[in-house]
Write an enzyme that holds these catalytic residues in place. Structure first.
Site, PDB file in Angstrom:
ATOM      1  N   SER A   1       3.591 -48.991  31.168  1.00 21.43           N
ATOM      2  CA  SER A   1       2.314 -49.276  30.496  1.00 21.43           C
ATOM      3  C   SER A   1       2.273 -48.706  29.074  1.00 21.43           C
ATOM      4  CB  SER A   1       1.172 -48.742  31.360  1.00 21.43           C
ATOM      5  OG  SER A   1      -0.051 -49.349  31.025  1.00 21.43           O
TER       6      SER A   1
ATOM      7  N   ASP B   1       1.455 -55.028  35.201  1.00 15.75           N
ATOM      8  CA  ASP B   1       1.715 -53.640  34.850  1.00 15.75           C
ATOM      9  C   ASP B   1       2.221 -52.865  36.075  1.00 15.75           C
ATOM     10  OD1 ASP B   1       1.388 -50.895  34.187  1.00 15.75           O
ATOM     11  OD2 ASP B   1      -0.209 -51.380  32.776  1.00 15.75           O
TER      12      ASP B   1
END
Length: 572
Positions: free
Chosen positions: A91, A429
């Site tokens: 991320s 993600d």
């Protein structure tokens, strides 16, 4: 089995558990630099004694990006960065890493790059027209998803940069040996909770693939269409801005993300509508499209009322929609609206969103003929804009992320039926699974002996390492035992924990702790929330100071663990 050729049918999926030739070359070159780095620390060694050390940065949006810059700069200060073979991120940490590798000697000038990036975060400006061009181009592809809109309109706006280069350009920064080898990641949206062999996708400058399956494609062909293990259609390459959105999209709860995207879409609709329709009010086609856009606006506002649980707002937008659509009382959209309103008070949130989707698509059906009329220059721009608004909200209502042509489709050598049977995979993600990329860095072929895990996530500072231990247990990977007594300190952690296992040592560094912000952990966590979109110079400096202290206060411990692993038997 891999091929560097570009012709269709010549490029194949590489089926192998071995590292890519590019990664082998890059890590071989890096070994020479690591050997020199160990020498600087007073640890002379032969080439066959050089340990693979990895640095991992967790997710945490801009907080993680800034903190990783500070961490790497401080590791460099103590000559520890020179000893690192792999650099992995999830991320927000991937935003830092992908920016660094634009520079072939970034590890040498990390302090200057840290300063430059922080200035960009504070003073830089996002480029609306470039974002519009990129996202409209993306919307022409059948694999358009919220990741495209998120990347160009939100991540770009957060970072004040739109990087249109491609990941393979970073090969030079890896193969020269001057920097650690970077590993980025995403997970399959359909399986990330079960985490089977096909869940974790990795991205390097050389390849994209799934280590758990031993299946890869050249990074240049990520997003292109493969069938039966061969390239059949080469599509436009994914740029780094898109990949930053793919890797970093779990910045908050689903509700908060929906609000942010709906708000951005409404801004786009309101901002551009006047420009597109000005001085064209008398044209009947434009009048119809203007009418459609007003309906779009009310539906988007209605969707926001669902998220805010505002019955009053919903009633107001129902009234506006009914007044607008009643002139077309026989249309699909008017009938859908009437049905929707009748069941609204008893419907749950999901049912309400499904009703919004039905109304949205009914409007598109009713006005599709008008949209087709606006199909020649200079009117094509309006059609593209309308289609962008339409497709983006369909993705919101279906929660469609990371749609990518599946390069494993019908590949006879891929052994996971759930994966190879799909035309398209949805990638999200990886922080939603484990907020640090342990599954990729622990791939056996990488032979990592020491992991410096810098945890920039919010909440429980032991969650990532606990989840990693669970993952490894299920998948038969050796992992150090996590002491339950340490986890009792989650509200007031130390700045460094050391976990030792067979052939692997993990040093775990919670970002905010009782050493770098004593008595103020909650205050720091509140100041630097994950969904914090803007940072001042003072806030950046405060965050950098905290991150750097975790290295400065523990550099002797890190040195001690390096010496310790070099005294232990090497894996065959």
């Amino acid at each position: 089995m891999a091929s560097n050729a570009t012709g269709k049918g010549e490029v194949k999926v590489r089926i192998s558990k071995a590292l890519s030739e590019g990664e082998k070359a890059a890590t071989a070159a890096r070994k020479e630099e690591v050997k020199k780095g160990l020498g600087k620390l007073g640890i002379p060694c032969n080439e066959d004694q050089i340990p693979n050390i990895a640095v991992l940065g967790s997710g945490g949006a801009v907080r993680a990006m800034i903190a990783l810059y500070g961490t790497l700069a401080e590791l460099k200060k103590y000559n520890l960065l020179d000893c690192v073979m792999y650099l992995g991120g999830v991320s927000g940490s991937t935003w830092c890493i992908s920016a660094l590798y634009k520079h072939e000697d970034w590890a040498e000038k990390i302090e200057a790059l840290e300063k430059s990036q922080c200035e960009t975060l504070v003073k830089g400006q996002w480029e609306f027209q470039k974002a519009m061009k990129a996202v409209i181009g993306a919307a022409e592809d059948e694999c358009y998803s919220l990741t495209d809109f998120w990347s160009y309109f939100l991540v770009h706006k957060l970072l004040n940069e739109l990087d249109e280069s491609e990941l393979p350009v970073h090969r030079g920064a890896c193969e020269n040996g001057k920097n650690p080898y970077p590993i980025y990641n995403a997970v399959d949206k359909e399986t990330y909770e079960q985490q089977h062999a096909g869940t974790w996708f990795e991205f390097t400058p050389h390849e994209a693939g799934v280590p758990g399956l031993g299946a890869y494609v050249d990074m240049k062909h990520f997003g292109s269409i493969f069938e039966n293990g061969q390239l059949t259609e080469e599509k436009k390459k994914r740029d780094i801005c898109y990949l930053q959105g793919l890797w970093g999209s779990a910045l908050a709860s689903e509700r908060e993300i929906k609000k942010e995207i709906l708000g951005a879409l409404l801004d786009l609709l309101k901002k551009d509508k006047e420009a597109y329709f000005k001085a064209r009010e008398l044209n009947p086609e434009y009048q119809a499209l203007s009418f459609l856009c007003k309906a779009y606006e009310y539906i988007l506002e209605l969707q926001l009322s669902i998220l805010d649980a505002s019955a009053a707002a919903a009633t107001g937008f129902f009234d506006l929609l009914e007044n607008l659509l009643k002139v077309h009382s026989t249309s699909k959209s008017y009938k859908a609206l009437k049905e929707m309103r009748q069941s609204w008070t008893t419907a749950d949130e999901k049912a309400k969103e499904e009703a919004c989707l039905k109304l949205w698509e009914a409007l598109h059906d009713d006005f599709g003929g008008v949209i087709k009329v606006i199909s020649i220059s200079p009117f094509q721009a309006i059609k593209n804009w309308i289609m962008l608004i339409h497709k983006t909200n369909v993705c919101i209502l279906k929660w469609t992320w990371g749609s990518t042509d599946n390069f494993f489709h019908n590949d006879p050598d891929v052994k996971v039926p759930e994966l190879k049977g799909k035309d398209v995979v949805s990638l999200i993600d990886a922080g939603l699974a484990i907020n640090t990329a342990y599954p990729l860095i622990l791939y056996p072929e990488r032979n990592v002996k020491l992991i410096l895990s810098f945890d920039f996530s919010s909440g429980d500072p032991f969650e990532t390492i606990t989840k990693a231990a669970e993952y490894c247990k299920v998948n038969g990977i050796k992992f150090p035992k996590i002491d339950e007594k340490d986890q009792q300190e989650k509200d007031n952690p130390l700045d460094c924990y050391i976990f030792k296992g067979e052939g692997l040592t993990i040093m775990h560094f919670p970002l905010f702790n009782r050493v770098n912000c004593p008595g103020k952990i909650d205050e720091y966590a509140s100041t630097f929330k994950t969904f914090k979109l803007k940072y001042s110079d003072e806030e950046i400096e405060k965050l950098l100071t905290a991150a750097k202290m975790n290295v400065a206060n523990n550099h002797q411990k890190i040195l001690g663990e390096i010496k310790d692993i070099m005294g232990s038997p090497q894996r065959p």
